[in-house]
Design an enzyme around this catalytic site. Structure first.
Site: not given
Ligand code: S3P
Length: 429
Positions: A22, A26, A94, A316, A347
């Site tokens: 994450s 960013r 995502g 996660d 999941r």
């Molecule tokens: C993430 C937020 C989470 C997580 C994903 C990474 C992020 O998803 O499950 O692996 O980096 O912001 P959600 O915020 O949609 O729950």
């Protein structure tokens, strides 16, 4: 690719895990929007974060690396991105797609973003809806619910958005779009999700206020390039934690792990189950709490009930937590976790299928899992289904089961934990 796992006699030694996924995403995105150079150390060279680098290169940003864990981003300032000449590909990520959408919405150009089979099935209305409220023009399959998505970026207005889901990806997309809108953009959510975006934006110079459930960002900030040292990813450490807790003879220290309270639910949950985990050498780096985690074999793990605010803090980690639950005494119930259905795989279903293959007693719930602990698991042949966390949960179950385990389709592990097998081999007795 297939991975063969033999039962372990315990995990011992001192290791590091790769950089936080994450935070790595960013750092590239915010670095791209900042003025001057951003140096990112311990960047996660996993496929998801490489997708982010590739997308931002297509947006005209010069990004060097990753080389020996380092990435150099030459920021273009808030108004400096360029129209991409081709479709942006977020791969399996995502985070890349949703966060980038927030940024693309505020640009004066047209862009299209897509992803792999799994990502093209994941819900995007959760970000396209608030971005449309801010004035963005986004089109896509099923009225913008599914990628590929086409964005006619432009002038945005600030909003107060009450997100129906506790999702850092939704929150971050709106906050990123808010950077391009004059005035204050506010996002609130039912429970607090990870706050890496907030911490990092502040670190780069944005004005941002946050309380328990809402965040306010002031638009049109001047962001300045920074040096970021990415902590180890607690979501990757979780696989080693569970394996060490359950296998007798373990004494493992994982150094330099991110311990942001919005991410450390796995430590709280395992501790409540009876795990022997101690945090050492606690410090703060680049606005993020970091420390070393020492984990020794638990005398006994007991089932727990988990729901509510802890769920986004360990979302996660549920697949691997379920492995611990399968070998704990009594029943574990994980509720309020319907979000699991829209991850890289469903999941709830994929974790239940995986554990059943090992002989665990598991029931799918509409919003989670109910797991009755058994005395032992039996090694088996299982499928990752292309989901990196399912593949690694399978490997951990294999370490703790009797006999040999075969994890089919284990190459997806490179999405978040390149070198996973080597790390396991270096610490497994
Ligand atoms: C993430 C937020 C989470 C997580 C994903 C990474 C992020 O998803 O499950 O692996 O980096 O912001 P959600 O915020 O949609 O729950």
């Amino acid at each position: 690719m297939d991975m063969v796992i033999q039962p372990t006699g315990g995990l011992r030694g001192t290791v590091t895990v790769p950089g936080d996924k994450s935070i790595s995403h960013r750092a590239v995105m915010i670095g791209a929007l900042a003025e001057g150079e951003t140096l990112i150390y311990n960047f996660l060279p996993g496929e998801d974060c490489l997708s982010t680098i590739n997308c931002f290169r297509k947006l005209g940003v010069v990004i060097e690396g990753p080389a020996e864990g380092m990435v150099r981003v030459i920021g273009r300032g808030l108004a400096g991105l360029q129209e991409p000449g081709d479709v942006l590909d977020a791969g399996n990520s995502g985070t890349t797609m949703r966060l980038a959408l927030g940024i693309l919405a505020g640009q004066k150009f047209f862009s299209v973003i897509t992803g792999d089979d799994s990502l093209r099935r994941r819900p995007m209305a959760r970000v396209t809806e608030p971005l449309r409220l801010m004035g963005a023009h986004i089109e896509g399959r099923q009225g913008g619910r599914l990628a590929p998505l086409a964005v006619h970026g432009g002038k945005l207005r600030p909003i107060c958005y009450n997100s129906p889901v506790a999702s850092a990806q939704v929150k971050s997309a709106v906050l990123f779009a808010g950077l391009f809108a004059q005035g204050d953009t506010v996002v609130s959510e039912p429970h607090r999700s990870r706050d890496h975006t907030e911490r990092m934006l502040r670190h780069f110079g944005a004005e941002l206020e946050a309380d328990d459930k809402s965040v306010r960002v002031k638009g049109l900030p001047r962001l300045t390039g920074q040096v970021i040292k990415v902590p180890g990813d607690i979501s990757s450490a979780a696989f080693l934690l569970v394996a060490a807790c359950v296998s007798p003879g373990s004494d493992l220290t994982i150094t330099g792990v991110g311990l942001n309270p919005a991410r450390s639910g796995i430590i709280d949950a395992l501790s409540e189950m009876g795990a022997d985990i101690t945090l050492q050498n606690l410090r703060e780096e680049g606005g993020e709490p970091v420390g070393d985690i020492r984990v020794r074999s638990a005398v006994k793990l007991t089932g727990v009930k988990l729901g509510g605010e802890i769920i986004p803090r360990l979302i996660d980690e549920v697949p691997v937590l379920a492995v611990a639950a399968a070998l704990a005494e009594g029943k574990t119930e994980i509720r309020d976790a319907a979000e699991l259905k829209v991850k890289e795989s469903n999941r709830i279903a994929s974790t239940a299928r995986l554990l059943s293959g090992f002989g665990a007693s598991v029931e799918e719930l509409a919003d989670g899992l109910s797991i009755k602990g058994v005395r032992s698991l039996n090694g088996c042949a299982c499928e990752s289904g292309g989901d990196h966390r399912i593949a690694m949960a399978a490997a951990v179950a294999g370490l703790l089961a009797s006999g040999q385990t075969l994890v089919r389709g284990s190459d997806c592990i490179d999405i978040s934990f390149p070198g996973f097998k080597n790390v396991l081999e270096s610490i497994s007795l």
